[in-house]
Enzyme design. Structure first.
Site, mmCIF file in Angstrom:
data_model
loop_
_atom_site.group_PDB
_atom_site.id
_atom_site.type_symbol
_atom_site.label_atom_id
_atom_site.label_comp_id
_atom_site.label_asym_id
_atom_site.label_seq_id
_atom_site.Cartn_x
_atom_site.Cartn_y
_atom_site.Cartn_z
ATOM 1 N N ASP A 134 50.384 47.157 34.978
ATOM 2 C CA ASP A 134 49.017 46.647 34.829
ATOM 3 C C ASP A 134 49.006 45.130 34.924
ATOM 4 O O ASP A 134 48.106 44.543 35.539
ATOM 5 C CB ASP A 134 48.446 47.113 33.488
ATOM 6 N N ARG A 181 33.886 43.950 45.446
ATOM 7 C CA ARG A 181 34.474 43.613 44.145
ATOM 8 C C ARG A 181 35.714 44.431 43.834
ATOM 9 O O ARG A 181 36.452 44.122 42.889
ATOM 10 C CB ARG A 181 33.453 43.871 43.025
ATOM 11 N N LYS A 182 35.970 45.465 44.608
ATOM 12 C CA LYS A 182 37.062 46.388 44.316
ATOM 13 C C LYS A 182 38.368 45.946 44.978
ATOM 14 O O LYS A 182 38.405 45.682 46.175
ATOM 15 C CB LYS A 182 36.707 47.795 44.788
#
Length: 240
Positions: A134, A181-182
């Site tokens: 992450d 935005r992805k």
């Protein structure tokens, strides 16, 4: 009286400057004199012209620490090795604000987890692996979006083989695609024999909050670079 006020002002300004910049200057300068810790992937990364980005050292020295760096990476009994590598070309573009969308943005994390991070006996806790992936995705999506803050929207992880404590592993993370935005990403954890142990995909979204720590670190690098150049020139003059 005026002289005392002036001296006080100079002392205050000097103290403020020292307090603000010393941790960054220390990290920036010490980085030049330190060699990478030995690990199983060192030779491969050096041949591929990968370097440890200064922004990471600045963040480690910053008072605004990320929890991964503050509670795990700097813990003496957590990670035996924790190194982050960018392509040299990519790092230079980041500092010059010249990062273009067509650049292939990727990075490598090399880590060796100590026994304190095990879940089952001698097996690294899966939550730590998710955290490392992450974090890698967060760094990449931030850079790929033009240094706009991003946040995790989705994280999928497939644990193929156990990741053992006290062994070297490498996370390779890269951008898959960007749609507005992805930011879509993918990552793989390899062992020393290049066997796939973990695979992951993620979706990050650009946001209007956060990211100030990264911006501060990048700004400090540019400022400290100028200070460092002056220190080098002074040192050269002393040697002449």
């Amino acid at each position: 009286m005026k002289k005392n006020i002036l001296l006080f002002g100079l002392a205050f300004a000097g103290g403020f400057t020292y307090e603000r910049y010393y941790p960054y200057i220390k990290a920036f300068i010490s980085d030049k004199g330190q060699k990478n810790d030995d690990h199983s992937f060192k030779s491969m990364l050096e041949q591929g012209n990968y370097i440890q980005p200064k922004v990471i050292d600045i963040m480690h020295s910053s008072p605004d620490k990320h929890f991964l760096h503050n509670f795990i990476a700097q813990h003496n009994e957590a990670l035996n090795v924790f190194k982050i590598y960018y392509p040299n070309k990519l790092e230079q573009k980041i500092y010059s604000d010249n990062l273009e969308s067509e650049d292939k943005i990727h990075l490598h994390f090399v880590f060796n987890a100590a026994d304190h991070l095990q879940g089952h006996s001698s097996i690294v806790h899966g939550g730590l692996l998710a955290t490392l992936i992450d974090n890698a995705f967060g760094q990449l999506s931030y850079l790929a979006s033009g240094q706009i803050p991003t946040a995790t929207a989705n994280l999928n992880i497939n644990y193929r083989k156990p990741v053992k404590t006290n062994h070297d592993y490498m996370i390779t993370a890269e951008i898959d695609k960007i749609e507005g935005r992805k930011v879509f990403l993918k990552a793989t954890i390899y062992d020393q024999d290049k066997t796939i142990c973990t695979e992951a995909t993620g979706l990050f979204l650009t946001v209007q909050w956060g990211g100030q720590m990264w911006k501060n670190a990048l700004d400090k690098i540019k400022e400290v670079s100028q200070i460092d150049e002056k220190l080098v020139k002074i040192d050269q003059k002393k040697k002449e």
